[in-house]
Design an enzyme around this catalytic site. Structure first.
Site, PDB file in Angstrom:
ATOM      1  N   SER A 111      55.280  25.218  18.415  1.00 43.67           N
ATOM      2  CA  SER A 111      56.440  25.829  17.773  1.00 43.67           C
ATOM      3  C   SER A 111      56.097  27.098  16.994  1.00 43.67           C
ATOM      4  CB  SER A 111      57.111  24.785  16.893  1.00 43.67           C
ATOM      5  OG  SER A 111      58.356  25.244  16.451  1.00 43.67           O
ATOM      6  N   HIS A 112      56.318  27.064  15.698  1.00 48.12           N
ATOM      7  CA  HIS A 112      56.145  28.237  14.841  1.00 48.12           C
ATOM      8  C   HIS A 112      54.743  28.311  14.244  1.00 48.12           C
ATOM      9  CE1 HIS A 112      57.271  24.632  12.846  1.00 48.12           C
ATOM     10  NE2 HIS A 112      56.696  25.093  11.744  1.00 48.12           N
ATOM     11  N   ASP A 275      61.263  31.690  17.048  1.00 50.99           N
ATOM     12  CA  ASP A 275      59.884  31.280  16.787  1.00 50.99           C
ATOM     13  C   ASP A 275      59.031  31.236  18.052  1.00 50.99           C
ATOM     14  OD1 ASP A 275      61.088  29.057  17.937  1.00 50.99           O
ATOM     15  OD2 ASP A 275      59.794  27.666  16.841  1.00 50.99           O
ATOM     16  N   ASP A 277      58.185  29.075  20.321  1.00 53.02           N
ATOM     17  CA  ASP A 277      58.688  28.485  21.564  1.00 53.02           C
ATOM     18  C   ASP A 277      60.191  28.697  21.751  1.00 53.02           C
ATOM     19  OD1 ASP A 277      59.224  26.776  19.420  1.00 53.02           O
ATOM     20  OD2 ASP A 277      59.296  25.016  20.716  1.00 53.02           O
ATOM     21  N   ASP A 279      62.928  27.892  19.938  1.00 54.42           N
ATOM     22  CA  ASP A 279      64.009  26.966  19.574  1.00 54.42           C
ATOM     23  C   ASP A 279      64.573  27.215  18.172  1.00 54.42           C
ATOM     24  OD1 ASP A 279      61.773  25.985  18.303  1.00 54.42           O
ATOM     25  OD2 ASP A 279      61.957  23.935  19.061  1.00 54.42           O
ATOM     26  N   ARG A 280      63.840  27.959  17.332  1.00 54.35           N
ATOM     27  CA  ARG A 280      64.358  28.216  15.983  1.00 54.35           C
ATOM     28  C   ARG A 280      65.028  29.585  15.911  1.00 54.35           C
ATOM     29  NH1 ARG A 280      60.489  25.723  11.379  1.00 54.35           N
ATOM     30  NH2 ARG A 280      60.190  23.709  12.378  1.00 54.35           N
ATOM     31  N   GLU A 361      69.569  21.680  11.903  1.00 58.72           N
ATOM     32  CA  GLU A 361      68.655  21.262  10.848  1.00 58.72           C
ATOM     33  C   GLU A 361      68.438  22.431   9.899  1.00 58.72           C
ATOM     34  OE1 GLU A 361      65.464  18.336  11.902  1.00 58.72           O
ATOM     35  OE2 GLU A 361      65.322  19.662  13.621  1.00 58.72           O
ATOM     36  N   SER A 363      65.786  23.499   8.941  1.00 60.77           N
ATOM     37  CA  SER A 363      64.560  24.187   9.315  1.00 60.77           C
ATOM     38  C   SER A 363      64.791  25.219  10.411  1.00 60.77           C
ATOM     39  CB  SER A 363      63.536  23.162   9.767  1.00 60.77           C
ATOM     40  OG  SER A 363      64.103  22.346  10.770  1.00 60.77           O
ATOM     41  N   LYS A 374      66.982  22.320  20.205  1.00 61.32           N
ATOM     42  CA  LYS A 374      67.605  23.401  19.454  1.00 61.32           C
ATOM     43  C   LYS A 374      67.313  24.691  20.211  1.00 61.32           C
ATOM     44  CE  LYS A 374      63.698  23.228  16.300  1.00 61.32           C
ATOM     45  NZ  LYS A 374      63.183  22.042  15.635  1.00 61.32           N
TER      46      LYS A 374
HETATM   47  C1  G1P Z   1      59.738  20.326  10.992  1.00 59.63           C
HETATM   48  C2  G1P Z   1      61.158  20.481  10.510  1.00 59.63           C
HETATM   49  C3  G1P Z   1      62.099  19.673  11.371  1.00 59.63           C
HETATM   50  C4  G1P Z   1      61.930  20.083  12.829  1.00 59.63           C
HETATM   51  C5  G1P Z   1      60.462  19.984  13.234  1.00 59.63           C
HETATM   52  C6  G1P Z   1      60.237  20.527  14.627  1.00 59.63           C
HETATM   53  O1  G1P Z   1      59.358  18.981  10.913  1.00 59.63           O
HETATM   54  O2  G1P Z   1      61.282  20.090   9.160  1.00 59.63           O
HETATM   55  O3  G1P Z   1      63.412  19.871  10.944  1.00 59.63           O
HETATM   56  O4  G1P Z   1      62.685  19.254  13.667  1.00 59.63           O
HETATM   57  O5  G1P Z   1      59.665  20.738  12.327  1.00 59.63           O
HETATM   58  O6  G1P Z   1      60.577  21.866  14.744  1.00 59.63           O
HETATM   59  P1  G1P Z   1      58.502  18.375   9.697  1.00 59.63           P
HETATM   60  O7  G1P Z   1      57.250  19.204   9.608  1.00 59.63           O
HETATM   61  O8  G1P Z   1      59.346  18.560   8.470  1.00 59.63           O
HETATM   62  O9  G1P Z   1      58.283  16.947  10.065  1.00 59.63           O
HETATM   63 ZN    ZN Z   2      59.901  25.836  17.685  1.00 57.32          ZN
END
Ligand code: G1P
Ligand code: ZN
Length: 541
Positions: A111-112, A275, A277, A279-280, A361, A363, A374
């Site tokens: 992800s990020h 981000d 990948d 999705d954000r 979310e 986030s 997402k």
């Molecule tokens: C974090 C975010 C959550 C999101 C996840 C994946 O998870 O808080 O909302 O779904 O990344 O992108 P966390 O590190 O809080 O478990």
């Molecule tokens: Zn991501």
């Protein structure tokens, strides 16, 4: 085909979004192969099935895909669809799994989180609906990793994933597909591209920061080549294995250049980022940051302006720590608002059962029933559609929303890489104290209720316990404590603060100032600073 003997790794338990570790950790002998075989062993009926494979292009993406392809061939998979260059954004992968009726897919991303040879890597399995595997499946995969003693792989040269078209690997077909095409078609069905084109033709300007990550090619194709934004609208558009040395995290810290531009006199009308990948999302207007919780509420309230949602929405879902702004939109629309644990996988059942159309979310994740992940670019396009239909600025739309529904001042404070034992103890003590907290008063704030969130899935009646400690105050304010499930170093404590302000005359304070009392209470109740030795959070969003 060869069967290779192996021994289990104890630490292959998937977290909030799959298995995440540092790249060198994944490069240990058989580490990746063990996990992939555990997935294949857990899935029944792989014989002749279609799988989708792709990732965000970070370091180890290529090598991992070659291993996965050879293992899929050895495990009887009939066909694998893989994005050209090994690329598929997470939402695009979800769309391809659904659109092409695959059994599921393997998505490679952290992800990020930062990339590069010392950065993070991740792998997760998505099921036929296109969404992350539910807990029932991930726990089976985890159980399998604990006893795995062999994996199967074919001996073959690496495939050239740069060339579109079909190739074979033993008995299996590998189809290298355009990673953008299916996704771009889906977006064209959901949004009023004509109207957005007219907005752009009228001089509306935006900047999209792809952060050297996977959305570069998607954003360039859709925003510049289809919607007519001038070349250069998408910046940092070429995906790189190390994201140019940056964190591909679309927040105000890591997308600082974009944020500064949007605060400056030369700000375009709209700013957005996604981000690693894809999705954000980050949504900015001239001089204004739209919090993800507000963005969810605003998109839910305005979705009917886009053709894909013209019939209205069935319901909204938000993760528990997300602000309650969306709840009031749902109430006004007369549709349900579901509150789920953190993590996109909890939305899957609600979307499949058609109980909700839009989810989000805090986030920076927002999405809808079009896929089961997402979707960053989707959120950007829905915003563009709304801006094109309403012909107001981002700021006007946000302020108008607060006037109508009230404002939720909202912030999240993250204490990163703290000692795991200290973090566990803090949560343990909070849970032990729950019974004594209700009725406690701190200045103007009185705790009305305290609990540890347990989710009862209304579709399959599974439960998920210990999803975050909540303090609810008499005035509707709220403090939430939970530990991250995605970190790769020590523990990360997340503190979420939410305060409702219905009075339009008091909706324009600076966020941290508006929440300072609650932040102090949160620290006092849990002893965060005293226990961690930290004087302030690492990240404030
Ligand atoms: C974090 C975010 C959550 C999101 C996840 C994946 O998870 O808080 O909302 O779904 O990344 O992108 P966390 O590190 O809080 O478990
Ligand atoms: Zn991501």
């Amino acid at each position: 085909m060869e069967t290779i003997t192996t021994t289990p790794y104890a630490d292959q338990k998937p977290g909030t979004s799959g298995l995440r570790k540092k790249v060198p950790h994944f490069q240990q002998p058989h580490y990746l192969a063990n996990f992939v075989q555990a997935i294949f062993d857990t899935l029944e009926d792989l014989e002749g099935q279609t799988l989708v494979v792709g990732g965000d292009g970070r370091h180890f993406n290529d090598a991992a895909i070659q291993t996965i392809l050879k293992m899929a061939a050895a495990n009887g998979v009939g066909r694998v669809l893989v994005g050209q260059g090994g690329l598929l954004s997470t939402p695009a992968a979800s769309g391809v799994i659904r659109g092409r009726k695959a059994l599921g897919g393997i998505v490679l991303s952290a992800s990020h989180n930062p990339g590069g040879p010392e950065g993070d890597f991740g792998i997760k399995y998505n099921i036929a609906n296109g969404g992350p595997a539910p807990e029932t499946l991930t726990s089976k995969i985890h159980a399998r990793t604990q006893v795995i003693d062999a994996y199967r792989i074919v001996h073959a040269d690496d495939l050239d994933l740069g060339i579109l078209g079909s190739a074979t690997l033993g008995p299996m077909t590998v189809e290298v597909i355009d990673p953008v095409a299916d996704y771009a078609n889906l977006m064209a069905q959901l949004f009023d591209f004509e109207r957005i084109r007219a907005l752009v033709a009228g001089g509306f300007r935006m900047r999209f920061d792809a952060m050297h990550a996977v959305t570069g090619p998607y954003a360039t194709a859709i925003l510049e080549q289809t919607l007519g934004f001038p070349p250069g609208t998408v910046v940092n558009a070429t995906p790189r294995a190390d994201f140019g040395g940056h964190h591909p995290d679309p927040n105000l810290v890591h997308a600082k250049d974009l944020y500064e531009l949007m605060l400056s006199a030369d700000a375009p009308d709209f700013g957005a980022a996604s981000d690693g990948d894809g999705d954000r999302n980050l949504i900015l207007g001239k001089g204004v940051f739209v919090t993800p919780s507000d963005s969810l509420a605003i998109l839910a309230a305005n979705a009917h302006l886009a053709p894909g949602y013209a019939d209205g929405i069935k319901g909204v879902a938000r993760s528990m720590p997300t602000s309650a702004a969306a709840d009031r939109v749902a109430a006004k629309l007369g549709v349900p608002c579901y509150v789920t644990p953190t993590g996109w996988k909890f939305f899957g059942n609600l979307l499949d059962a058609d109980r909700v159309t839009i989810c989000g979310e805090e986030s920076a994740g927002t999405g809808s029933n079009h896929v089961r992940e997402k979707d960053g670019l989707w959120a950007v396009l829905l915003w563009l559609n709304v801006l094109a239909a309403r012909r107001q600025s981002v700021r006007e739309i946000v302020h108008d929303h607060w006037r109508t529904y009230g404002r939720n001042y909202y912030t999240r404070h993250d204490y990163e890489a703290i000692d795991a034992e200290v973090a566990e103890q803090l949560m343990f003590d909070m849970r032990a104290d729950l019974g004594t907290l209700a009725g406690q008063r701190y200045g103007a704030f009185e705790i009305a209720a305290a609990d540890d969130f347990t989710y009862h899935d209304p579709v399959d009646w599974t439960t998920a316990a210990k999803q975050g400690v909540r303090l609810r105050f008499a005035d509707g304010s709220r403090i939430v404590y939970r530990l991250s499930g995605t970190g790769t170093e020590g523990a990360t404590l997340r503190l979420y603060i939410d305060r409702f302000e219905p009075d339009p005359a008091r909706q324009h304070e600076e966020t941290q100032a508006a929440l300072a009392d609650l932040v102090a209470i949160a620290d006092h109740v849990a002893g965060i600073r005293a226990r961690t030795g930290r004087s302030s959070p690492d990240v404030v969003t």
